[in-house]
Every structure is written in structure tokens, then in C-alpha cells.
Design a protein around this motif. Structure first.
Motif, short mmCIF file in Angstrom:
data_model
loop_
_atom_site.label_atom_id
_atom_site.label_comp_id
_atom_site.label_asym_id
_atom_site.label_seq_id
_atom_site.Cartn_x
_atom_site.Cartn_y
_atom_site.Cartn_z
N ARG A 12 -4.13 -1.27 -0.55
CA ARG A 12 -4.46 -2.78 -1.13
C ARG A 12 -3.77 -4.03 -0.08
N ALA A 13 -4.42 -4.81 0.22
CA ALA A 13 -3.96 -5.85 1.11
C ALA A 13 -2.94 -6.69 0.68
N THR A 14 -2.14 -7.39 1.61
CA THR A 14 -1.16 -8.51 1.15
C THR A 14 -1.48 -9.65 1.94
N GLU A 15 -0.90 -10.56 1.63
CA GLU A 15 -0.61 -12.16 2.09
C GLU A 15 -0.62 -11.86 3.86
N GLU A 72 -11.55 -21.18 -5.62
CA GLU A 72 -12.45 -20.99 -6.58
C GLU A 72 -13.71 -20.18 -5.87
N ASN A 73 -13.77 -20.11 -4.67
CA ASN A 73 -14.94 -19.40 -3.97
C ASN A 73 -14.71 -18.24 -3.08
N VAL A 74 -13.36 -17.84 -2.90
CA VAL A 74 -12.81 -16.63 -2.04
C VAL A 74 -11.70 -16.13 -2.84
N PRO A 75 -11.89 -14.83 -2.83
CA PRO A 75 -10.79 -14.07 -3.38
C PRO A 75 -9.56 -14.15 -2.59
N GLU A 76 -8.42 -13.94 -3.28
CA GLU A 76 -6.95 -13.96 -2.63
C GLU A 76 -7.05 -12.57 -1.80
N ALA A 77 -5.96 -12.71 -0.99
CA ALA A 77 -5.59 -11.58 0.19
C ALA A 77 -5.36 -10.48 -0.82
N LYS A 78 -4.62 -10.65 -1.93
CA LYS A 78 -4.35 -9.39 -2.61
C LYS A 78 -5.45 -8.72 -3.24
N ASP A 79 -6.50 -9.13 -3.39
CA ASP A 79 -7.85 -8.86 -4.17
C ASP A 79 -8.62 -7.93 -2.97
N PHE A 80 -8.36 -8.02 -1.86
CA PHE A 80 -8.95 -7.18 -0.83
C PHE A 80 -8.18 -5.68 -0.55
N TYR A 81 -9.07 -4.95 -0.39
CA TYR A 81 -8.62 -3.49 -0.14
C TYR A 81 -9.29 -3.21 1.44
N ILE A 82 -8.39 -2.38 2.09
CA ILE A 82 -8.55 -2.21 3.74
C ILE A 82 -8.73 -0.72 3.85
N LEU A 83 -9.74 -0.27 4.43
CA LEU A 83 -9.55 1.17 5.17
C LEU A 83 -9.55 1.15 6.52
N HIS A 84 -8.57 1.83 7.10
CA HIS A 84 -8.00 1.56 8.27
C HIS A 84 -7.37 2.70 8.95
N ARG A 85 -7.35 2.78 10.18
CA ARG A 85 -6.90 3.91 10.98
C ARG A 85 -5.80 3.07 12.04
#
Length: 356
Positions: free
Chosen positions: A168-171, A200-213
Motif C-alpha cells: 500500500r502506498a503512503t504520502e 473529490e475527484n482523485v483518491p488519496e495516496a493511501k488509497d493507491f497500491y504499488i507493484l514494484h521492483r
């Protein structure tokens, strides 16, 4: 008595809602798309430039139309593009609605370079009407088909990149998320320009999830609950879907969506702004494999959509899901107002389901 056009206000919300909720998608699932408690307020949340038009007859609202302009990428550049929606009339209305008058009145305040809409593919009469070319009038042309997927967190998805990490992403990830969205979203037309996260129109950073290497993002997406803005209510089942509902526990274990009771609002999150580096299918698959676990803690299902020619279409068609098909169309204003038409590849688009 004529139908009189005006720009809607918040107090018109009840009349707009009445028309919106009289239009239910048919089929084995009768699905009501709505914007409770007040559609006008809901459209205003979508964009500070939204314009809602209504037609009244004897004080009663008999027709509605809304335009939601946003800043989008179109052929690599930033442009105002307007999503035209809620073009509806009372079913028992005997008189004609002058939709051209609505476009005339709304055109200047919407101030957009591209206009587009989404129409259920089974609604052939509406599609035929929109696509008919008439002198000095707007008309619609097909862009691409669009498929919406309702997916259970129990649906099996292969993990084809076991070396990649998921979290899960953070700020602290905000700058990297924004850069990734600009790179891979900005290369597609009709992807929104996102300058900051949250609101209103974009999720917050904590709503994002990241696939990374090694910290380098390979894919990302956000779980976005928009139930405060728009809702979907199951009105009725028929056919095989009604039969399947009796086997809810079994179909869930088999990876299919649990079918909610009739008359209930579907509780789900959109998987939004779902992008992979170089649009690689294996990155999309691996992200879906992991995101199911995050969905299962709060929702019975998640929803996303993509156009027919998008790279992720191949992956999503592999996943067990309920599917709905619509047609994306551009509403061409060139003959109508002499507006110069922007040329862009109708297949190279990335239209966000949560913003339709």
C-alpha cells in the motif's frame, strides 16, 4: 405548452433524480444507476465546471442533460474534454425535447475541445439517433467499445511476476505516483490530468497500491469508494442469475461475484487509475493477483473498465466476472459551432470507469 430549457440548481435535484431512477438497465440483472440524494450536487462534486441542464413543462422537470468537463490528455497535450451524461427524458412524455437547444445553451459554459459519451450497446435506438449526421448539428461517432468488469476478490488470477513486491502506498509515494500517472496515463487520450492526490475527484495516496521492483513502480491502482457520489442498486434478477443467487456461497468459492439481494445497493470499490509500465500484461495480472486480498477485507467485489483495444483488456477477459458492454462515442461539434476538431487515436484511450 412548450418544454422550456434552463440551467439546473440544487433545488431541482428531486426532479432530476425522478427521471434518472426511471431508467433501469434491462437484462438478467435490472441495475439502477443513481446519484442519491441529489444528482445536481453529485454532478457539481465531479467538476467545478459541471453544467446541468433541465427542461420543464408546466413546472415539472421532463428532461435532463449534464456535462462534466475536466482537464484530460488528448494526443499528448492537455485539453478540456467534457463527458456528456444523463441525457434523459420522462418515459411518458408526449412532446419532443429540443436537445439541440440544450447543446446551444451549454456549449459556451462547458468550453471544451472534445465531447464524449457512453451508451449501453443494447440501446440501439439512442445510438442510431446520436450518430445521424444532420447539417449544422452535433452528431456522435464511435470511438471504441468499453467493457465494465465486476470482479470477486476470490476470482483466481495468476501471479506471473513473483519477483515483484506489492504494498500500500503512503504520502511519501505521492511524487512517484503522480510521475507514473503522467508518464503512462498521459500517453493515452482521455486520461485525466492529475496534479495532486486527494479531494473529490482523485483518491488519496493511501488509497493507491504499488507493484514494484527495488522501489521502482511497475504498476499501480487505487481502491476508490465513490458511493457518496454515485450508486448502483440491484432492482431485480431473472433467468440464470436468479437461479445462481441460491448458490451464493458456492459461486463465491468458485471465484464468482456474490449476488446481492434485490433492492440493495451494491457495496464495492472501483479499481481506478490502473496502469502498468509499458502496459505489460504480466504486470496487470500480478497486480490483480495481489489487490484481491486488499479488497476482501472491506468489499464483496471491485469494479473497473477498459476499452476494447486497451492492453489490459486481454487480462481482464481472463478473469471470472460479471461484464457490461457500452459504446464510447465522440460528440462532434465541428459542423455545429465551427469548432476545430482534435484528431486523436480512438483506440489509444484510457477512460476511467469511476468517472463515467
Amino acid at each position: 405548452m412548450s418544454n422550456v430549457f434552463s440551467f439546473a440548481k440544487s433545488e431541482d435535484g428531486a426532479g432530476i433524480l425522478k427521471i434518472m431512477e426511471s431508467d433501469i438497465a434491462r437484462g438478467e440483472i435490472r441495475l439502477l444507476y443513481t446519484r442519491r440524494p441529489n444528482p445536481y450536487d453529485s454532478f457539481m462534486k465531479e467538476s467545478d465546471k459541471s453544467v446541468v441542464g433541465i427542461f420543464k413543462r408546466g413546472g415539472e422537470i421532463v428532461g435532463t442533460i449534464a456535462g462534466i468537463p475536466r482537464n484530460f490528455y488528448v494526443a499528448g497535450d492537455e485539453h478540456n474534454a467534457c463527458y456528456v451524461t444523463n441525457m434523459k427524458r420522462l418515459h411518458d412524455l408526449k412532446s419532443r425535447i429540443n436537445w439541440i437547444e440544450a447543446f446551444e445553451k451549454m456549449y459556451d459554459p462547458l468550453d471544451s475541445s472534445v465531447y464524449f459519451c457512453s451508451v449501453i450497446k443494447e440501446n440501439m435506438d439512442v445510438l442510431k439517433m446520436l450518430k445521424k449526421e444532420r447539417p449544422k448539428l452535433p452528431y456522435a461517432v464511435d470511438m471504441d467499445g468499453y467493457r465494465t468488469y465486476i470482479i470477486s476478490p476470490t476470482a483466481p488470477v495468476r501471479n506471473t511476476c513473483a519477483d515483484l513486491k506489492f504494498r500500500r502506498a503512503t504520502e511519501a509515494d505521492s511524487a512517484d505516483i503522480l510521475a507514473f500517472l503522467k508518464t503512462w496515463g498521459g500517453a493515452k487520450s482521455l486520461f485525466p490530468v492529475i496534479d495532486c492526490l486527494g479531494g473529490e475527484n482523485v483518491p488519496e495516496a493511501k488509497d493507491f497500491y504499488i507493484l514494484h521492483r527495488d522501489g521502482n513502480i511497475k504498476a499501480l491502482g487505487a481502491l476508490w469508494d465513490r458511493s457518496d457520489t454515485k450508486q448502483y442498486v440491484v432492482e431485480e434478477y431473472s433467468g440464470k442469475v436468479a437461479l445462481l443467487r441460491a448458490f451464493n456461497p458456492l459461486i463465491s468459492r468458485l471465484g464468482y461475484v456474490r449476488i446481492p439481494p434485490e433492492g440493495t445497493q451494491i457495496q464495492f470499490a472501483f479499481l481506478s487509475f490502473f496502469l502498468a509500465e509499458e502496459y505489460k500484461c504480466d504486470y496487470y495480472r500480478t497486480f490483480l493477483h495481489h489487490i484481491r486480498r486488499e479488497v476482501s477485507g472491506s468489499y464483496d467485489m471491485f469494479v473497473l473498465g477498459t476499452n476494447d483495444h486497451n492492453e489490459k483488456r486481454e487480462v481482464l477477459d481472463e478473469v471470472r466476472s460479471l461484464k457490461f458492454d457500452t459504446q464510447l462515442c465522440e460528440v462532434v461539434m465541428e459542423n455545429f459551432r465551427g469548432a476545430k476538431r482534435l484528431n486523436f487515436d480512438y483506440t489509444n484511450i484510457e477512460v476511467e470507469c469511476a468517472l463515467l
